[in-house]
Design an enzyme around this catalytic site. Structure first.
Site, short mmCIF file in Angstrom:
data_model
loop_
_atom_site.label_atom_id
_atom_site.label_comp_id
_atom_site.label_asym_id
_atom_site.label_seq_id
_atom_site.Cartn_x
_atom_site.Cartn_y
_atom_site.Cartn_z
N ARG A 78 -7.39 -14.26 -25.45
CA ARG A 78 -7.99 -15.54 -25.07
C ARG A 78 -7.96 -16.45 -26.29
O ARG A 78 -8.01 -15.98 -27.43
CB ARG A 78 -9.43 -15.35 -24.60
CG ARG A 78 -9.58 -14.44 -23.38
CD ARG A 78 -11.05 -14.25 -23.04
NE ARG A 78 -11.24 -13.41 -21.85
CZ ARG A 78 -11.43 -12.10 -21.89
NH1 ARG A 78 -11.47 -11.47 -23.06
NH2 ARG A 78 -11.58 -11.40 -20.77
N LYS A 96 -15.32 -10.86 -24.36
CA LYS A 96 -16.54 -11.30 -23.67
C LYS A 96 -17.58 -10.19 -23.68
O LYS A 96 -17.27 -9.02 -23.50
CB LYS A 96 -16.22 -11.70 -22.23
CG LYS A 96 -15.38 -12.97 -22.12
CD LYS A 96 -15.16 -13.36 -20.66
CE LYS A 96 -14.42 -14.68 -20.54
NZ LYS A 96 -14.19 -15.06 -19.13
N HIS A 123 -3.76 -20.63 -22.44
CA HIS A 123 -3.87 -19.68 -21.32
C HIS A 123 -2.51 -19.47 -20.64
O HIS A 123 -2.29 -18.43 -20.02
CB HIS A 123 -4.90 -20.18 -20.30
CG HIS A 123 -5.27 -19.13 -19.29
ND1 HIS A 123 -6.02 -18.02 -19.63
CD2 HIS A 123 -4.98 -19.01 -17.98
CE1 HIS A 123 -6.17 -17.27 -18.56
NE2 HIS A 123 -5.57 -17.84 -17.54
N ARG A 143 -1.08 -16.60 -22.36
CA ARG A 143 -1.80 -15.37 -21.96
C ARG A 143 -1.31 -14.89 -20.60
O ARG A 143 -1.09 -13.70 -20.39
CB ARG A 143 -3.31 -15.67 -21.92
CG ARG A 143 -4.19 -14.52 -21.43
CD ARG A 143 -5.65 -14.88 -21.66
NE ARG A 143 -6.58 -14.12 -20.83
CZ ARG A 143 -7.09 -12.94 -21.15
NH1 ARG A 143 -6.72 -12.35 -22.28
NH2 ARG A 143 -7.96 -12.33 -20.36
N HIS A 153 -10.07 -7.51 -19.24
CA HIS A 153 -10.79 -7.74 -17.99
C HIS A 153 -11.75 -6.58 -17.75
O HIS A 153 -11.34 -5.42 -17.80
CB HIS A 153 -9.81 -7.86 -16.81
CG HIS A 153 -9.05 -9.15 -16.79
ND1 HIS A 153 -7.90 -9.32 -16.05
CD2 HIS A 153 -9.26 -10.32 -17.44
CE1 HIS A 153 -7.45 -10.55 -16.23
NE2 HIS A 153 -8.27 -11.17 -17.07
N TYR A 213 -2.59 -10.75 -10.47
CA TYR A 213 -1.25 -10.56 -10.99
C TYR A 213 -0.40 -9.66 -10.09
O TYR A 213 0.80 -9.53 -10.31
CB TYR A 213 -1.31 -9.97 -12.40
CG TYR A 213 -1.84 -10.96 -13.41
CD1 TYR A 213 -1.06 -12.03 -13.85
CD2 TYR A 213 -3.13 -10.85 -13.92
CE1 TYR A 213 -1.56 -12.95 -14.75
CE2 TYR A 213 -3.62 -11.76 -14.83
CZ TYR A 213 -2.84 -12.82 -15.23
OH TYR A 213 -3.33 -13.71 -16.12
#
Length: 298
Positions: free
Chosen positions: A149, A173, A244, A247, A270, A279
């Site tokens: 990210r 995150k 992004h 990414r 994720h 995806y």
């Protein structure tokens, strides 16, 4: 003269304006959404404040049949919840018909991506002999090699990178850590930058950040976004290019070359495989393309 339903709507909107101070745009959107609902119910001889749960379900189903966008119907449900919550609070109704009603799930759109050829052109655009562009090339190479990210990229510190082991330790995150392989091309570009350009950018200052700005501080996401746009224009790549985009290209190209979806999930950071599921569409498109190109009856 206003109908009874329309008068109730206007009273509700007046209260929203006086208590919550909502903007005119929001109030007008609520007015339009609730008025359309009132018209739908009136055609069935149902007054707005008398609507039951099934009436509202029928209305949402009607919107779906008419081709209204899911995002629009989600906004309508929000307006209905506030309106009937207001009626319940004022004891105009005894039960809230919106209980257990759920918004239609929005279609998840794939972010824009780049072909492998476009990525090659983009990565080759910065001049490694220029101090800033040497840094930018290392950032672009690392971004495409790892799928970080943009906040993870600009916030990298020296202790998170091991060129000897060829990995970057990413704090994602929620403070979750993951190790992501860097790859030979990104390692070479990163080593060249660390040896030659980084000290020049710092100008004698001391800092842990890997990619300082021209002022020797941590670069902002917005600055890096503008740098990418600049190289994309120079490379003749058009469209909405952002960090992004690289990414997404990282994930897409991995899948195109046979990577497992769960591996991509771990590399992207994720927390849930469901986030990575968008995806799978990429993988299916690639399979269809390969079948079309190589199967004798494709």
């Amino acid at each position: 003269m206003l109908s009874l339903s329309q008068a109730t709507i206007e009273t509700f909107l007046d209260e929203l304006w006086s208590i919550d101070g909502l903007s005119d745009n929001t109030l007008n959107a609520y007015r339009t959404d609730l008025s359309l609902l009132a018209c739908f119910l009136a055609a069935q001889r149902i007054e707005l404040k008398q609507a039951g749960k099934q009436d509202l379900r029928d209305y949402l189903g009607w919107r779906k049949d008419k081709g209204f966008a899911k995002s629009s119907s989600a906004r309508v449900l929000s307006a209905m919840r506030r309106f009937f919550g207001y009626l319940l609070e004022k004891t105009i109704i005894q039960l809230d018909p919106c209980v257990e009603l759920s918004a239609p799930k929005r279609d998840r759109k794939l972010p824009g991506t780049l072909s492998e050829q476009d990525v090659e052109r983009l990565l080759a655009e910065p001049d490694p002999e220029d101090t800033l562009e040497c840094r930018d090339q290392a950032m672009l190479e690392l971004l495409y090699a790892t799928g970080l990210r943009v906040t993870e990229l600009v916030g990298l510190t020296l202790d998170q990178i091991s060129l000897r082991q060829g990995v970057v330790r990413v704090v994602g995150k929620g403070g979750k850590e993951r190790l992501v392989p860097i790859g030979e091309m990104a390692s070479a570009s990163l080593e060249r930058y660390l040896v030659s350009a980084r000290e020049l950018l710092l100008g004698g200052q001391s800092a842990d950040v890997v990619f300082p700005s021209s002022q020797g501080r941590m670069m902002t996401r917005q600055t890096f976004w503008h740098r990418i746009k600049r190289y994309a224009l120079r490379a003749g790549i058009h469209g909405d290019i952002s960090p992004h985009t690289l990414r997404h290209a990282f994930a897409t190209h991995l899948l195109n070359h046979g990577a497992d979806l769960r591996v991509v999930q771990l590399l992207l950071g994720h927390s849930s495989l469901s986030t990575t599921q968008i995806y799978t569409h990429v993988a299916k498109l690639r399979l269809a393309q390969l079948h079309s190109e190589h199967h004798p009856r494709g």
